[in-house]
Design a protein around this motif. Structure first.
Motif, PDB file in Angstrom:
ATOM      1  N   SER A  29       2.717   1.807  -3.372  1.00 36.88           N
ATOM      2  CA  SER A  29       1.949   1.980  -4.580  1.00 36.88           C
ATOM      3  C   SER A  29       1.837   3.621  -4.894  1.00 36.88           C
ATOM      4  O   SER A  29       1.258   4.027  -5.834  1.00 36.88           O
ATOM      5  CB  SER A  29       0.392   1.579  -4.305  1.00 36.88           C
ATOM      6  OG  SER A  29      -0.074   1.928  -3.198  1.00 36.88           O
ATOM      7  N   GLN A  30       2.111   4.334  -3.979  1.00 31.52           N
ATOM      8  CA  GLN A  30       2.336   5.816  -4.206  1.00 31.52           C
ATOM      9  C   GLN A  30       3.524   5.983  -5.210  1.00 31.52           C
ATOM     10  O   GLN A  30       3.370   7.044  -5.870  1.00 31.52           O
ATOM     11  CB  GLN A  30       2.541   6.500  -2.958  1.00 31.52           C
ATOM     12  CG  GLN A  30       1.797   6.501  -1.881  1.00 31.52           C
ATOM     13  CD  GLN A  30       2.199   7.051  -0.696  1.00 31.52           C
ATOM     14  OE1 GLN A  30       2.280   8.165  -0.278  1.00 31.52           O
ATOM     15  NE2 GLN A  30       2.544   6.319   0.262  1.00 31.52           N
ATOM     16  N   SER A  72      -6.070   1.759  -1.313  1.00 36.97           N
ATOM     17  CA  SER A  72      -4.709   1.935  -1.849  1.00 36.97           C
ATOM     18  C   SER A  72      -5.043   1.692  -3.714  1.00 36.97           C
ATOM     19  O   SER A  72      -6.160   1.356  -4.080  1.00 36.97           O
ATOM     20  CB  SER A  72      -3.836   1.122  -1.641  1.00 36.97           C
ATOM     21  OG  SER A  72      -3.986  -0.241  -1.955  1.00 36.97           O
ATOM     22  N   THR A  77       0.808  -0.966  -0.022  1.00 41.02           N
ATOM     23  CA  THR A  77      -0.144   0.110  -0.250  1.00 41.02           C
ATOM     24  C   THR A  77       0.857   1.364   0.063  1.00 41.02           C
ATOM     25  O   THR A  77       0.569   2.156  -0.477  1.00 41.02           O
ATOM     26  CB  THR A  77      -1.076   0.064   1.235  1.00 41.02           C
ATOM     27  OG1 THR A  77      -0.360  -0.143   2.446  1.00 41.02           O
ATOM     28  CG2 THR A  77      -1.978  -1.232   1.218  1.00 41.02           C
ATOM     29  N   ARG A  78       1.879   1.355   0.757  1.00 40.55           N
ATOM     30  CA  ARG A  78       2.757   2.398   0.937  1.00 40.55           C
ATOM     31  C   ARG A  78       3.545   2.650  -0.352  1.00 40.55           C
ATOM     32  O   ARG A  78       3.681   3.795  -1.010  1.00 40.55           O
ATOM     33  CB  ARG A  78       4.055   2.214   2.034  1.00 40.55           C
ATOM     34  CG  ARG A  78       2.831   2.403   3.470  1.00 40.55           C
ATOM     35  CD  ARG A  78       2.441   3.441   3.682  1.00 40.55           C
ATOM     36  NE  ARG A  78       3.386   4.989   3.753  1.00 40.55           N
ATOM     37  CZ  ARG A  78       3.282   5.856   4.510  1.00 40.55           C
ATOM     38  NH1 ARG A  78       2.178   5.718   5.370  1.00 40.55           N
ATOM     39  NH2 ARG A  78       4.162   6.775   4.488  1.00 40.55           N
TER      40      ARG A  78
END
Length: 351
Positions: A28-29, A55, A25-26
């Motif tokens: 994916s930025q 996300s 999730t992190r």
């Protein structure tokens, strides 16, 4: 923008699964992420599902027999033009590294402990030495241990677990009755018998023991609590939905593990500004600086653990001083920002 894939057994509540979802999730930025769940029909942890739903991560839940799943993973890597594949735990390590090797994809296996069964060690070593670009360990002790076991040390990479949304430091007021808490799987590796025996030797009435977790040893743990005579001062919670609240309201954290990697449960304790009494295994000596934010002991050191717990029970000033240093250690060395940078550098090929 690069594309990565992450192969995990499940998205249940295990420590490795939580870290995989957090990573997905992190990161994916910054890159396109495909999360591939090997056992797509198994139990899912709600907190993980909630994170993923908020996300940009594309989740692929595999079904069918193992051969069908292998072909599906290959198809996903090919159609998404995956640049890097990250695997979590033994079966994904073997399957993922073989597929990645065949498709000329950079692939990093993941070992999240300092011990494996003999059979798992053999297949992990083969996959690491022959197929994988490298193996990511969540602890320095794990990298060293497996390096000594014949894993190509040049391929070993250490990226410790991170802790998101670190809480503000907490100063606790003195209480007549303090809470000693432990959180973890009810597994033989956690050595709950030593924990219960140590607590039973505290000849005082100003505390309660809070045991939080679940697993195969539940019956045995309840038996030890009764055997050692602390049933009247012990609370056992099975998979409660308020673990953070229980830790926030506690005063001392205890861990008696026989081995660890980077302990997620101890990181939780640091987050809630708790002093920690733990066995000196895995990377516990990086999380708990002996005499600074807690005390470290050899495995099975019942008498030493009793002394350390007694010292902490005796002084709210000492508990608060050590608790603040716990929170500071987590903030300075295990933040999400540090974690993200290490993975971004790896994805981009920065040494």
């Amino acid at each position: 923008m690069k594309t990565i894939a992450i192969l995990v057994p499940t998205i249940d509540s295990g420590g490795a699964e939580k870290q995989a979802v957090l990573f997905a999730t992190r990161i994916s930025q910054y890159v396109r992420v495909n999360l591939i769940v090997l056992y797509g029909s198994r139990t899912e942890y709600k907190a993980n599902i909630d994170l993923l739903s908020e996300s940009n991560v594309q989740v692929h839940k595999l079904v069918g027999n193992l051969l069908a799943k292998i072909f599906k993973i290959r198809q996903i890597l090919k159609t998404t033009q995956t640049d890097v594949l990250f695997n979590y735990l033994s079966l994904p390590d073997v399957i993922g590294s073989f597929i990645g090797y065949c498709q000329n994809v950079r692939v990093y296996n993941g070992i999240r402990t300092t011990r494996l069964s003999h059979e798992k060690e053999i297949i992990e070593k083969w996959a690491h030495n022959h197929w994988a670009t490298g193996t990511i360990y969540n602890c320095f002790s794990g990298s060293q241990y497996f390096g000594n076991k014949g894993f190509d040390i040049k391929k070993n990479i250490v990226i410790p677990n991170c802790f998101p949304n670190i809480a503000d430091p907490i100063l606790r007021e003195e209480k007549k009755q303090k809470t000693i808490i432990t959180v973890g799987r009810f597994d033989p590796s956690k050595d709950y018998k030593t924990l219960v025996k140590s607590i039973s030797l505290l000849q005082r009435s100003d505390f309660r023991l809070c045991i939080v977790g679940y697993g195969v040893l539940e019956k045995e743990i309840r038996g030890w609590v009764k055997e050692f005579g602390i049933i009247d001062k012990t609370d056992i919670y099975i998979k409660p939905n308020n673990v953070s609240e229980l830790e926030r309201n506690a005063d001392i954290y205890i861990s008696t593990s026989l081995f660890e990697g980077t302990s997620n449960s101890i990181m939780e304790a640091l987050n809630w500004s708790l002093p920690v009494v733990a066995t000196n295994v895995g990377d516990n000596d990086r999380l708990v600086i002996d005499g600074k934010n807690g005390y470290l002991h050899p495995v099975g050191d019942v008498s030493g653990i009793v002394v350390s717990i007694s010292c902490l029970l005796d002084s709210s000033k000492l508990r608060n001083e050590m608790g603040l240093k716990s929170n500071q250690n987590l903030r300075e060395n295990y933040s999400m920002e540090i974690f993200e940078k290490r993975y971004i550098d790896l994805i981009e090929g920065v040494k």
